[in-house]
Design an enzyme around this catalytic site. Sequence first.
Site, PDB file in Angstrom:
ATOM      1  N   ASP A  72      13.454   5.257  -1.857  1.00 51.76           N
ATOM      2  CA  ASP A  72      13.184   3.902  -2.360  1.00 51.76           C
ATOM      3  C   ASP A  72      11.699   3.684  -2.580  1.00 51.76           C
ATOM      4  OD1 ASP A  72      12.746   4.048   0.405  1.00 51.76           O
ATOM      5  OD2 ASP A  72      13.278   1.946   0.739  1.00 51.76           O
ATOM      6  N   ARG A  73      10.870   4.238  -1.694  1.00 50.54           N
ATOM      7  CA  ARG A  73       9.420   4.120  -1.858  1.00 50.54           C
ATOM      8  C   ARG A  73       8.969   4.834  -3.132  1.00 50.54           C
ATOM      9  NH1 ARG A  73       6.897   6.285   3.634  1.00 50.54           N
ATOM     10  NH2 ARG A  73       4.968   5.507   2.690  1.00 50.54           N
TER      11      ARG A  73
END
EC number: 2.7.1.33
Length: 255
Positions: A105-106
């Site tokens: 997600d980062r």
Amino acid sequence: MTFLALDVGNTRLKWAQYEAPAVGARLLAHGAVFLENIDRLAEEEWSEMSPPTRILGCIVAGDAIKRRVTEQMELWDVVPRWVVSSPQEAGLTNGYEHPARLGADRWVAMIGARHRLLARGISKPCIVVMVGTAVTVEAIDASGKFLGGIILPGHGIMLRALESGTAGLHVPTGEVRDFPTNTSDALTSGGTFAIAGAVQRMVENITRHCGEPPECIMTGGAGWKMAPSMSVKYELVDSLIFDGLLEIASRRFAP
């Protein structure tokens, strides 16, 4: 060729169906469910949706959740693909010591942020803030290299940690105040200021490192809670992970 993008976080699954796996594609449908409700997707929200041709997602919730999500997609004859952080993708270079260990997600959010700025002709350092169950603050230089980032607890984790470790702190959620005069406000303000201070520190770090102030883009389900307390100029973008997934999909699924 319709495209389904999935963002499976620690609390919710968010999905968006687009006309094609391409940047700027028209959004056809979208939704979100808490993880405890994902087993109903095939019978409810996804049952009337036109079958996607391609599926790409990012997940941080673990293998058990991933299996449950995959089971729900068996109503379509399509194999989902999942983003794994890599040394380089979509013009972004991964500076993590072990690139594959960076949360997907980062990585996807940074790709979305980088291309959001490039689309406006902005080639500057960037800070990417995700405010959710956990908070991440990432630094990207003007060339598109991820320099590093920090992780800290979100509001909920901070409050639960204090409640479990300190007697007498089981109090209602308070308001953010400059000078709190009750325990509820003191706890809420403390958590908010901790996150805002972490962002400010990373802005100072990258300004010193790159020699110019960065753009700051914030996203995440709790981003709106932070907005009034931010001391740096920022842009709040709800769809940042979907933006990143579209950037990746436009390359991976190119005809």
